[in-house]
Design a protein around this motif. Structure first.
Motif, PDB file in Angstrom:
ATOM      1  N   SER A 196       0.843  -1.197   0.000  1.00 33.78           N
ATOM      2  CA  SER A 196       0.000   0.000   0.000  1.00 33.78           C
ATOM      3  C   SER A 196       0.875   1.241   0.000  1.00 33.78           C
ATOM      4  CB  SER A 196      -0.940   0.014   1.216  1.00 33.78           C
ATOM      5  OG  SER A 196      -0.196   0.162   2.424  1.00 33.78           O
ATOM      6  N   VAL A 197       0.329   2.341  -0.524  1.00 30.75           N
ATOM      7  CA  VAL A 197       1.005   3.633  -0.525  1.00 30.75           C
ATOM      8  C   VAL A 197       0.021   4.673  -0.026  1.00 30.75           C
ATOM      9  CG1 VAL A 197       2.127   5.413  -1.927  1.00 30.75           C
ATOM     10  CG2 VAL A 197       2.490   2.999  -2.467  1.00 30.75           C
ATOM     11  N   ASP A 198       0.398   5.347   1.069  1.00 29.72           N
ATOM     12  CA  ASP A 198      -0.479   6.360   1.673  1.00 29.72           C
ATOM     13  C   ASP A 198      -1.848   5.775   2.007  1.00 29.72           C
ATOM     14  OD1 ASP A 198      -0.837   8.944   2.647  1.00 29.72           O
ATOM     15  OD2 ASP A 198      -1.799   9.614   0.801  1.00 29.72           O
ATOM     16  N   GLY A 199      -1.857   4.508   2.435  1.00 28.46           N
ATOM     17  CA  GLY A 199      -3.103   3.856   2.827  1.00 28.46           C
ATOM     18  C   GLY A 199      -3.895   3.246   1.696  1.00 28.46           C
ATOM     19  N   GLU A 200      -3.451   3.430   0.446  1.00 27.61           N
ATOM     20  CA  GLU A 200      -4.169   2.895  -0.712  1.00 27.61           C
ATOM     21  C   GLU A 200      -3.548   1.562  -1.144  1.00 27.61           C
ATOM     22  OE1 GLU A 200      -6.843   4.059  -2.227  1.00 27.61           O
ATOM     23  OE2 GLU A 200      -6.990   5.801  -0.902  1.00 27.61           O
ATOM     24  N   PRO A 201      -4.345   0.480  -1.213  1.00 24.14           N
ATOM     25  CA  PRO A 201      -3.812  -0.807  -1.676  1.00 24.14           C
ATOM     26  C   PRO A 201      -3.303  -0.688  -3.115  1.00 24.14           C
ATOM     27  CG  PRO A 201      -5.972  -1.083  -0.664  1.00 24.14           C
ATOM     28  CD  PRO A 201      -5.767   0.385  -0.848  1.00 24.14           C
ATOM     29  N   MET A 202      -2.180  -1.341  -3.409  1.00 25.66           N
ATOM     30  CA  MET A 202      -1.567  -1.251  -4.730  1.00 25.66           C
ATOM     31  C   MET A 202      -1.847  -2.538  -5.537  1.00 25.66           C
ATOM     32  SD  MET A 202      -0.073   1.695  -5.073  1.00 25.66           S
ATOM     33  CE  MET A 202      -1.543   2.320  -4.246  1.00 25.66           C
ATOM     34  N   HIS A 203      -2.275  -2.334  -6.801  1.00 25.52           N
ATOM     35  CA  HIS A 203      -2.501  -3.465  -7.709  1.00 25.52           C
ATOM     36  C   HIS A 203      -1.483  -3.494  -8.840  1.00 25.52           C
ATOM     37  CE1 HIS A 203      -6.451  -2.500  -5.850  1.00 25.52           C
ATOM     38  NE2 HIS A 203      -6.500  -3.802  -5.710  1.00 25.52           N
ATOM     39  N   ASP A 204      -0.911  -2.340  -9.167  1.00 24.79           N
ATOM     40  CA  ASP A 204       0.140  -2.266 -10.178  1.00 24.79           C
ATOM     41  C   ASP A 204       0.993  -1.034  -9.891  1.00 24.79           C
ATOM     42  OD1 ASP A 204      -1.051   0.067 -11.525  1.00 24.79           O
ATOM     43  OD2 ASP A 204      -2.557  -1.342 -12.247  1.00 24.79           O
ATOM     44  N   PHE A 205       2.107  -0.912 -10.600  1.00 26.69           N
ATOM     45  CA  PHE A 205       3.060   0.165 -10.331  1.00 26.69           C
ATOM     46  C   PHE A 205       2.521   1.527 -10.745  1.00 26.69           C
ATOM     47  CE2 PHE A 205       7.063   2.538 -11.020  1.00 26.69           C
ATOM     48  CZ  PHE A 205       7.637   2.342  -9.768  1.00 26.69           C
ATOM     49  N   ALA A 206       1.625   1.530 -11.742  1.00 22.66           N
ATOM     50  CA  ALA A 206       1.066   2.805 -12.207  1.00 22.66           C
ATOM     51  C   ALA A 206       0.311   3.516 -11.090  1.00 22.66           C
ATOM     52  CB  ALA A 206       0.147   2.571 -13.407  1.00 22.66           C
ATOM     53  N   GLU A 207      -0.375   2.759 -10.241  1.00 17.66           N
ATOM     54  CA  GLU A 207      -1.104   3.373  -9.124  1.00 17.66           C
ATOM     55  C   GLU A 207      -0.131   4.046  -8.157  1.00 17.66           C
ATOM     56  OE1 GLU A 207      -4.926   0.298  -8.896  1.00 17.66           O
ATOM     57  OE2 GLU A 207      -3.232   0.053  -7.530  1.00 17.66           O
ATOM     58  N   ALA A 208       0.979   3.374  -7.864  1.00 14.73           N
ATOM     59  CA  ALA A 208       1.970   3.955  -6.960  1.00 14.73           C
ATOM     60  C   ALA A 208       2.605   5.192  -7.584  1.00 14.73           C
ATOM     61  CB  ALA A 208       3.038   2.914  -6.631  1.00 14.73           C
ATOM     62  N   THR A 209       2.902   5.121  -8.877  1.00 12.40           N
ATOM     63  CA  THR A 209       3.515   6.254  -9.572  1.00 12.40           C
ATOM     64  C   THR A 209       2.619   7.483  -9.512  1.00 12.40           C
ATOM     65  OG1 THR A 209       4.679   4.768 -11.087  1.00 12.40           O
ATOM     66  CG2 THR A 209       4.399   7.048 -11.799  1.00 12.40           C
ATOM     67  N   ALA A 210       1.305   7.295  -9.716  1.00  8.00           N
ATOM     68  CA  ALA A 210       0.371   8.418  -9.690  1.00  8.00           C
ATOM     69  C   ALA A 210       0.371   9.112  -8.331  1.00  8.00           C
ATOM     70  CB  ALA A 210      -1.034   7.931 -10.041  1.00  8.00           C
ATOM     71  N   ILE A 211       0.418   8.329  -7.246  1.00  8.81           N
ATOM     72  CA  ILE A 211       0.419   8.921  -5.900  1.00  8.81           C
ATOM     73  C   ILE A 211       1.728   9.656  -5.643  1.00  8.81           C
ATOM     74  CG2 ILE A 211       0.370   8.391  -3.434  1.00  8.81           C
ATOM     75  CD1 ILE A 211      -1.491   6.073  -4.061  1.00  8.81           C
TER      76      ILE A 211
END
Length: 437
Positions: A196-211
Motif C-alpha cells: 500500500s502507498v499512503d493507505g491505498e492498496p496497490m494493484h500495479d506500479f502505475a497506481e503507486a507512480t500516480a500517488i
C-alpha cells in the motif's frame, strides 16, 4: 527451428480462421433450426468437397479452400412465378438464382422455408453469424486481459536509484555531489513488493507512480513485503521537472517550440515488468475499441485500398493498421511466432490477432449489401416495413420481397470484393506489412 515456428504461426491462424468461420455459420445454423427452417448443408470452405456426413436433413462437411463457409437454408426467397424466359446477362443471373432457390423448397412444401419466418426471426438468423464472431472476440480479449494480463509494471520493485540525476542528463553513474534518491533514503530494496502507498492498496506500479507524482515533498507511508514480512517505510518524494507528452506519446511543446514540463514527485523506484490481470470489463472494452477502429477502416476502405495500391506499385512502406488479406495475417502470425521473444508474449500477440480478425468478420458482415449478412437484414427490414405500412393503410399484405431481383447488385458487390481480395493478396505477397523492420 525458426522455420518450424513460422509454420506453426501460420497453422495457428489457419486453424483459428477455420474455427471462427465454423462458429459464424453455427450462429446462423442454430437459430434457423430452432425456428423450424430446413437446412440442407453446413459447409466450411469453398471448392471441392473434402469430407461430409449427413445427420438428419443436414449435410455437414469441409471443402478444400477454408476461406469462408455457408449454410443452405430452404426458401431464402419466395418461389419464382412463371413468366417470360430470361434474356440478357443479368436477367439470366436472376433466373438462375430463382431456379437455385426453388430447388431448396422440397416438393413445394413451404412449412420450413426461411422467407416465411417473421421479420424478427429472420434478423436473428442473419445476425447470429456476426455476433458469434463478436462473442468469440470478447472471450479471446477477456482471456488475454483478465486471464493472462496486460504487460506493465508490477508491484514488485526491480531497481532502486541511489541518487537523483538531473533531467535530460546523459550521466549514468552517481557522484558524491548528487543528492540521494528518496527511495534509497527510505530504505527500499530490489525485490520489495508494494502492498500500500499512503493507505491505498496497490494493484500495479502505475497506481503507486500516480500517488508519488502527486505528492512532491509530502511524506508517504509505504507498506512493503520483504522476505515474507511486511514493513512500513516513510517515502518523501522530491520535486522534479519532467517533460510532458500527449496521449500518443509525442512531446508537448509551448508556443515557442520549447518542451512543456511539469513539477512532479520523484522517488527513484523501478518496477519489475510482468503480466498484470485486468478487471473482467477490460475484455469487452477492448472489443468495443476494436469494433470502432475496424468500422472506421471500413468507412474509409476505398481510400485505404488506394493507399495499398500506391504502395504496391511504388514500393513504399505500407500502413500496419491498413487492410490485410488472409495471407498478410498469416505472414504476420508466422513472423511473430518465429521472433526471439518470450513464449507468453508471442502467444498474447497471436491471440490478439485472432481476436481482431473476429472483430473484422463481425463488422464486415454487417455491411448492408448482399451477399453479406447485413444485406439480408436490410431485405428483411424492408419486407417488414412494407407489411407494416400495408397493415396501417388497411391494405392486403404485399407479396414477400423477391431479393433475387437484387442479384445484379449482388454480383457487382461480389466482383468488388474479389477485386479487393486480389489487390490485398498481391500486396501481401510482394509488398507485405513490416512489423519488425
Amino acid at each position: 527451428m525458426e522455420t518450424l515456428l513460422y509454420i506453426g504461426g501460420l497453422l495457428f491462424m489457419l486453424v483459428g480462421l477455420a474455427v471462427s468461420i465454423a462458429l459464424h455459420e453455427i450462429g446462423h445454423l442454430v437459430p434457423a433450426k430452432l425456428f423450424g427452417v430446413r437446412v440442407g448443408q453446413y459447409m466450411i470452405g469453398f471448392g471441392p468437397r473434402v469430407w461430409s456426413r449427413r445427420f438428419g436433413e443436414t449435410e455437414y462437411g469441409f471443402k478444400a479452400l477454408p476461406l469462408g463457409g455457408y449454410i443452405s437454408m430452404s426458401g431464402m426467397y419466395p418461389p419464382s412465378t412463371a413468366g417470360k424466359p430470361a434474356r440478357g446477362l443479368f436477367r439470366t443471373l436472376v433466373q438462375d438464382a430463382r431456379s437455385a432457390n426453388d430447388e431448396t423448397i422440397v416438393d413445394g412444401d413451404e412449412s420450413g422455408v426461411f422467407y416465411r419466418l417473421p421479420v424478427w426471426k429472420r434478423i436473428i438468423v442473419m445476425l447470429g453469424g456476426p455476433f458469434m464472431n463478436l462473442a468469440l472476440a470478447v472471450v479471446i480479449f477477456s482471456v488475454l486481459l483478465s486471464g493472462i494480463g496486460l504487460e506493465q509494471g508490477t508491484t514488485r520493485i526491480a531497481t532502486v536509484s541511489e541518487c537523483v540525476l538531473p533531467a535530460g542528463s546523459t550521466q549514468t553513474m552517481c557522484t558524491p555531489d548528487d543528492p540521494a534518491a528518496p527511495a534509497a533514503e527510505a530504505g527500499f530494496m530490489p525485490g520489495d513488493t508494494l502492498i500500500s502507498v499512503d493507505g491505498e492498496p496497490m494493484h500495479d506500479f502505475a497506481e503507486a507512480t500516480a500517488i508519488v507524482q502527486a505528492s512532491p515533498g509530502v511524506p508517504l507511508e509505504v507498506v512493503v513485503e520483504r522476505a515474507g514480512e511486511q514493513q512500513t517505510l516513510t517515502l518523501t518524494p522530491i520535486a522534479a521537472e519532467r517533460p510532458m507528452s500527449d496521449d500518443a506519446g509525442r512531446p508537448l511543446l509551448d508556443e515557442n517550440g520549447d518542451r512543456v514540463t511539469k513539477t512532479v514527485g520523484y522517488a527513484g523506484l523501478g518496477a519489475q515488468i510482468g503480466f498484470v490481470p485486468q478487471p473482467l470489463t477490460a475484455g469487452p472494452e477492448l472489443a468495443a475499441q476494436n469494433v470502432s477502429a475496424v468500422a472506421s477502416l471500413v468507412i474509409n476502405l476505398p481510400a485505404r485500398l488506394w493507399d495499398v495500391g500506391v504502395s504496391l506499385f511504388t514500393g513504399s512502406e505500407r500502413d500496419p493498421n491498413g487492410p490485410l488479406s488472409v495471407v498478410g495475417v498469416g505472414r504476420i502470425a508466422g513472423e511473430v511466432a518465429a521472433t526471439d521473444a518470450p513464449v507468453t508474449n508471442r502467444l498474447v500477440f497471436l491471440l490478439s490477432l485472432m481476436g481482431s480478425l473476429n472483430i473484422a468478420l463481425f463488422v464486415f458482415n454487417l455491411i448492408p449489401l448482399l451477399p453479406l449478412d447485413g444485406g439480408h437484414v436490410v431485405v428483411a427490414l424492408w419486407d417488414g416495413l412494407r407489411r407494416a405500412w400495408a397493415k396501417l393503410a388497411r391494405r392486403p399484405p404485399p407479396a414477400p420481397v423477391d431479393a433475387t431481383r437484387l442479384v445484379p447488385l449482388t454480383v457487382i458487390v461480389a466482383v468488388l470484393l474479389i477485386g479487393m481480395g486480389a489487390l490485398l493478396l498481391v500486396a501481401d505477397l510482394f509488398n507485405p506489412v513490416k512489423l519488425f523492420g
